[in-house]
Design a protein around this motif. Sequence first.
Motif, mmCIF file in Angstrom:
data_model
loop_
_atom_site.group_PDB
_atom_site.id
_atom_site.type_symbol
_atom_site.label_atom_id
_atom_site.label_comp_id
_atom_site.label_asym_id
_atom_site.label_seq_id
_atom_site.Cartn_x
_atom_site.Cartn_y
_atom_site.Cartn_z
ATOM 1 N N ALA A 90 0.834 -1.200 0.000
ATOM 2 C CA ALA A 90 0.000 0.000 0.000
ATOM 3 C C ALA A 90 0.867 1.247 0.000
ATOM 4 C CB ALA A 90 -0.915 0.016 1.226
ATOM 5 N N GLY A 91 0.268 2.347 -0.430
ATOM 6 C CA GLY A 91 0.900 3.651 -0.332
ATOM 7 C C GLY A 91 0.582 4.284 1.012
ATOM 8 N N VAL A 92 1.198 5.425 1.266
ATOM 9 C CA VAL A 92 1.033 6.083 2.559
ATOM 10 C C VAL A 92 -0.420 6.467 2.809
ATOM 11 C CG1 VAL A 92 1.647 8.121 3.922
ATOM 12 C CG2 VAL A 92 3.398 6.957 2.577
ATOM 13 N N THR A 93 -1.087 7.049 1.819
ATOM 14 C CA THR A 93 -2.468 7.504 2.006
ATOM 15 C C THR A 93 -3.405 6.336 2.273
ATOM 16 O OG1 THR A 93 -2.098 9.423 0.570
ATOM 17 C CG2 THR A 93 -4.381 8.747 0.944
ATOM 18 N N GLU A 94 -3.283 5.273 1.466
ATOM 19 C CA GLU A 94 -4.148 4.106 1.657
ATOM 20 C C GLU A 94 -3.933 3.484 3.029
ATOM 21 O OE1 GLU A 94 -5.164 -0.261 -0.392
ATOM 22 O OE2 GLU A 94 -3.454 0.949 -1.097
ATOM 23 N N LEU A 95 -2.686 3.385 3.432
ATOM 24 C CA LEU A 95 -2.373 2.779 4.730
ATOM 25 C C LEU A 95 -2.874 3.654 5.880
ATOM 26 C CD1 LEU A 95 -0.985 0.213 5.734
ATOM 27 C CD2 LEU A 95 1.153 1.492 5.881
ATOM 28 N N ALA A 96 -2.718 4.961 5.741
ATOM 29 C CA ALA A 96 -3.182 5.885 6.786
ATOM 30 C C ALA A 96 -4.697 5.789 6.943
ATOM 31 C CB ALA A 96 -2.765 7.310 6.443
ATOM 32 N N ASP A 97 -5.404 5.704 5.819
ATOM 33 C CA ASP A 97 -6.862 5.571 5.871
ATOM 34 C C ASP A 97 -7.260 4.243 6.504
ATOM 35 O OD1 ASP A 97 -7.134 8.019 4.666
ATOM 36 O OD2 ASP A 97 -7.470 7.211 2.651
ATOM 37 N N HIS A 98 -6.542 3.197 6.139
ATOM 38 C CA HIS A 98 -6.851 1.858 6.658
ATOM 39 C C HIS A 98 -6.651 1.789 8.170
ATOM 40 C CE1 HIS A 98 -7.255 -2.530 6.419
ATOM 41 N NE2 HIS A 98 -6.226 -2.604 7.253
ATOM 42 N N LEU A 99 -5.605 2.444 8.659
ATOM 43 C CA LEU A 99 -5.275 2.388 10.085
ATOM 44 C C LEU A 99 -5.865 3.549 10.884
ATOM 45 C CD1 LEU A 99 -1.498 1.407 9.748
ATOM 46 C CD2 LEU A 99 -3.355 -0.082 10.504
ATOM 47 N N ASP A 100 -6.461 4.497 10.171
ATOM 48 C CA ASP A 100 -7.005 5.700 10.810
ATOM 49 C C ASP A 100 -5.919 6.426 11.603
ATOM 50 O OD1 ASP A 100 -8.924 7.580 11.435
ATOM 51 O OD2 ASP A 100 -9.653 6.513 13.203
ATOM 52 N N LEU A 101 -4.803 6.647 10.924
ATOM 53 C CA LEU A 101 -3.663 7.347 11.513
ATOM 54 C C LEU A 101 -3.270 8.514 10.615
ATOM 55 C CD1 LEU A 101 -1.369 4.343 12.555
ATOM 56 C CD2 LEU A 101 -2.611 5.866 14.112
ATOM 57 N N PRO A 102 -2.610 9.543 11.153
ATOM 58 C CA PRO A 102 -2.153 10.657 10.317
ATOM 59 C C PRO A 102 -1.146 10.186 9.271
ATOM 60 C CG PRO A 102 -2.055 11.235 12.652
ATOM 61 C CD PRO A 102 -2.309 9.756 12.587
ATOM 62 N N LYS A 103 -1.211 10.756 8.077
ATOM 63 C CA LYS A 103 -0.297 10.372 7.010
ATOM 64 C C LYS A 103 1.158 10.592 7.409
ATOM 65 C CE LYS A 103 -1.144 11.697 2.836
ATOM 66 N NZ LYS A 103 -1.526 12.536 1.669
ATOM 67 N N SER A 104 1.411 11.688 8.127
ATOM 68 C CA SER A 104 2.795 11.979 8.526
ATOM 69 C C SER A 104 3.336 10.895 9.451
ATOM 70 C CB SER A 104 2.868 13.343 9.216
ATOM 71 O OG SER A 104 2.019 13.380 10.365
ATOM 72 N N SER A 105 2.501 10.410 10.376
ATOM 73 C CA SER A 105 2.937 9.350 11.294
ATOM 74 C C SER A 105 3.200 8.061 10.538
ATOM 75 C CB SER A 105 1.874 9.115 12.374
ATOM 76 O OG SER A 105 1.716 10.252 13.186
ATOM 77 N N VAL A 106 2.293 7.707 9.623
ATOM 78 C CA VAL A 106 2.457 6.485 8.840
ATOM 79 C C VAL A 106 3.724 6.566 7.998
ATOM 80 C CG1 VAL A 106 1.493 5.115 6.952
ATOM 81 C CG2 VAL A 106 0.010 5.904 8.805
ATOM 82 N N HIS A 107 3.974 7.725 7.413
ATOM 83 C CA HIS A 107 5.190 7.892 6.607
ATOM 84 C C HIS A 107 6.441 7.689 7.458
ATOM 85 C CE1 HIS A 107 8.458 10.143 4.587
ATOM 86 N NE2 HIS A 107 7.908 9.621 3.487
ATOM 87 N N ASN A 108 6.427 8.203 8.687
ATOM 88 C CA ASN A 108 7.587 8.048 9.572
ATOM 89 C C ASN A 108 7.816 6.576 9.931
ATOM 90 O OD1 ASN A 108 8.069 10.790 9.600
ATOM 91 N ND2 ASN A 108 6.909 11.149 11.489
#
Length: 254
Positions: free
Chosen positions: A28-46
């Motif tokens: 998955a990409g950052v946006t898809e993963l952030a949406d899936h986990l309900d987490l901020p994109k910046s946190s998921v990217h880190n």
Amino acid sequence: MGRRAKNPVKTTQTTLRVVEALKELDGAGVTELADHLDLPKSSVHNYLSTLEQEEYVTKDGNTYRVGLRFLDLGSYARHTMPVYEVAKPEVRSLAEETGELANLLVEDHGRGVYIHREAGADAVRVDCYTGVRVYLHSTAMGKAILAHLPESRVHEILDRHGLPEKTEQTITERDALFEELSEIRKRGVAFDREERLSGLRCVAVPILSNSSRVEGALSVSGPTSRMQGERFESELPERLRSAANVIELNITYS
């Protein structure tokens, strides 16, 4: 079975959630993963950047995937189990002799984990691979293991994982499962009659140490059309018991 941590580290939990989500989404990409986990994109990217830096995640374009470094850890864990090396030749022989799929399963945190598989000439392709985790109550190998665990332990496993229905044949009532486990102890063999996958049957036996501790289970699985009658009810169980006996002796005296 894993105990609840007294003071769980939330960042570690989140890291593992990220890895599990990458597996579930097949990358998955950052946006898809952030949406899936309900987490901020910046946190998921880190999290992803750190995992990539440490070689536990790979990146292809904008897609992140679980990395092969986990294979190193899983293979190491498997090699620490005495039953694995001892059972491999017997699993191979079962596959060659029956033409079907032969399997070795162990219990881990209340789930079943396939740690070795061999495909015979006529083996069917199913949704399992080495390392996949399954519910114990829905497989012949899982039931063979449950039948030889203390009753209190079985209740712990069921309390944690439940009895989810995988097919119309899956046992979903606790009392019915315990009746089945009693029968398995009496006859020394467990059957899966399309309880995990429709169209697939399986015969399994436990692998026990000399102290009667269950080390794992051994099975042969195949399509229902070939897994019936005398072959299913007596020939395969006898061959599996013989293979398990060899493994048990080698575990005890090697």
